[in-house]
Write a protein that holds these residues in place. Structure first.
Motif, mmCIF file in Angstrom:
data_model
loop_
_atom_site.group_PDB
_atom_site.id
_atom_site.type_symbol
_atom_site.label_atom_id
_atom_site.label_comp_id
_atom_site.label_asym_id
_atom_site.label_seq_id
_atom_site.Cartn_x
_atom_site.Cartn_y
_atom_site.Cartn_z
ATOM 1 N N UNK A 1 -46.255 94.403 -22.573
ATOM 2 C CA UNK A 1 -46.243 95.257 -21.391
ATOM 3 C C UNK A 1 -45.700 94.465 -20.207
ATOM 4 N N UNK A 2 -45.158 95.163 -19.207
ATOM 5 C CA UNK A 2 -44.758 94.470 -17.982
ATOM 6 C C UNK A 2 -45.982 93.800 -17.346
ATOM 7 N N UNK A 3 -45.729 92.813 -16.532
ATOM 8 C CA UNK A 3 -46.816 92.013 -15.953
ATOM 9 C C UNK A 3 -47.846 92.873 -15.213
ATOM 10 N N UNK A 4 -47.402 93.894 -14.496
ATOM 11 C CA UNK A 4 -48.347 94.728 -13.739
ATOM 12 C C UNK A 4 -49.310 95.466 -14.672
ATOM 13 N N UNK A 5 -48.805 96.012 -15.758
ATOM 14 C CA UNK A 5 -49.659 96.712 -16.723
ATOM 15 C C UNK A 5 -50.518 95.698 -17.468
ATOM 16 N N UNK A 6 -49.922 94.582 -17.837
ATOM 17 C CA UNK A 6 -50.667 93.505 -18.506
ATOM 18 C C UNK A 6 -51.867 93.105 -17.663
ATOM 19 N N UNK A 7 -51.643 92.854 -16.383
ATOM 20 C CA UNK A 7 -52.725 92.423 -15.497
ATOM 21 C C UNK A 7 -53.810 93.488 -15.383
ATOM 22 N N UNK A 8 -53.412 94.747 -15.326
ATOM 23 C CA UNK A 8 -54.368 95.852 -15.240
ATOM 24 C C UNK A 8 -55.228 95.934 -16.513
ATOM 25 N N UNK B 1 -48.225 82.538 -22.564
ATOM 26 C CA UNK B 1 -48.408 82.967 -21.177
ATOM 27 C C UNK B 1 -47.369 83.999 -20.724
ATOM 28 N N UNK B 2 -47.846 84.980 -19.991
ATOM 29 C CA UNK B 2 -47.004 86.038 -19.397
ATOM 30 C C UNK B 2 -46.165 86.806 -20.413
ATOM 31 N N UNK B 3 -46.651 86.923 -21.644
ATOM 32 C CA UNK B 3 -45.847 87.620 -22.647
ATOM 33 C C UNK B 3 -46.449 88.942 -23.083
ATOM 34 N N UNK B 4 -47.585 89.317 -22.580
ATOM 35 C CA UNK B 4 -48.181 90.580 -22.967
ATOM 36 C C UNK B 4 -49.668 90.449 -23.179
ATOM 37 N N UNK B 5 -50.198 91.344 -24.015
ATOM 38 C CA UNK B 5 -51.643 91.362 -24.263
ATOM 39 C C UNK B 5 -51.929 91.394 -25.758
ATOM 40 N N UNK B 6 -53.144 90.985 -26.069
ATOM 41 C CA UNK B 6 -53.677 91.117 -27.422
ATOM 42 C C UNK B 6 -54.890 92.030 -27.355
ATOM 43 N N UNK B 7 -54.998 92.918 -28.323
ATOM 44 C CA UNK B 7 -56.143 93.813 -28.430
ATOM 45 C C UNK B 7 -56.830 93.504 -29.747
ATOM 46 N N UNK B 8 -58.088 93.092 -29.665
ATOM 47 C CA UNK B 8 -58.845 92.708 -30.849
ATOM 48 C C UNK B 8 -59.528 93.926 -31.466
ATOM 49 N N UNK B 9 -59.365 94.077 -32.758
ATOM 50 C CA UNK B 9 -59.930 95.210 -33.496
ATOM 51 C C UNK B 9 -61.184 94.718 -34.211
ATOM 52 N N UNK B 10 -62.323 95.172 -33.727
ATOM 53 C CA UNK B 10 -63.598 94.733 -34.296
ATOM 54 C C UNK B 10 -64.153 95.727 -35.309
ATOM 55 N N UNK B 11 -63.691 96.967 -35.218
ATOM 56 C CA UNK B 11 -64.171 97.989 -36.140
ATOM 57 C C UNK B 11 -63.518 99.331 -35.845
ATOM 58 N N UNK B 12 -63.935 100.342 -36.581
ATOM 59 C CA UNK B 12 -63.366 101.685 -36.435
ATOM 60 C C UNK B 12 -63.475 102.217 -35.017
ATOM 61 N N UNK B 13 -64.518 101.812 -34.314
ATOM 62 C CA UNK B 13 -64.729 102.291 -32.951
ATOM 63 C C UNK B 13 -63.598 101.872 -32.011
#
Length: 69
Positions: free
Chosen positions: A14-21, A34-46
């Motif tokens: 994502x762009x830096x502004x969305x990344x920061x949000x 650094x400054x390359x985006x985001x990671x979203x961790x998947x812990x379960x179905x929820x």
């Protein structure tokens, strides 16, 4: 758009502004590069609705950008 690392997490550029949000709101964590985006961790179905939301956000952003040109 983004990619999955098995069933553990997804990365999005994502762009830096969305990344920061996303990081500030606690939805995602900064990507290890650094400054390359985001990671979203998947812990379960929820976590699947939020994962889908992130892919949809990215799709909508890129589709709008491509239609603009």
């Amino acid at each position: 758009m983004g990619h999955l690392h098995g069933e553990k997490h997804a990365d999005f550029l994502f762009p830096k502004s969305i990344r920061n949000e996303l990081v500030a709101s606690g939805v995602a964590e900064p990507h290890v590069v650094p400054d390359s985006g985001v990671s979203f961790w998947i812990k379960g179905e929820q976590d699947l609705p939020q994962l889908i939301k992130l892919f949809r956000m990215q799709y909508d952003r890129l589709a709008w950008k491509n239609n603009k040109n």
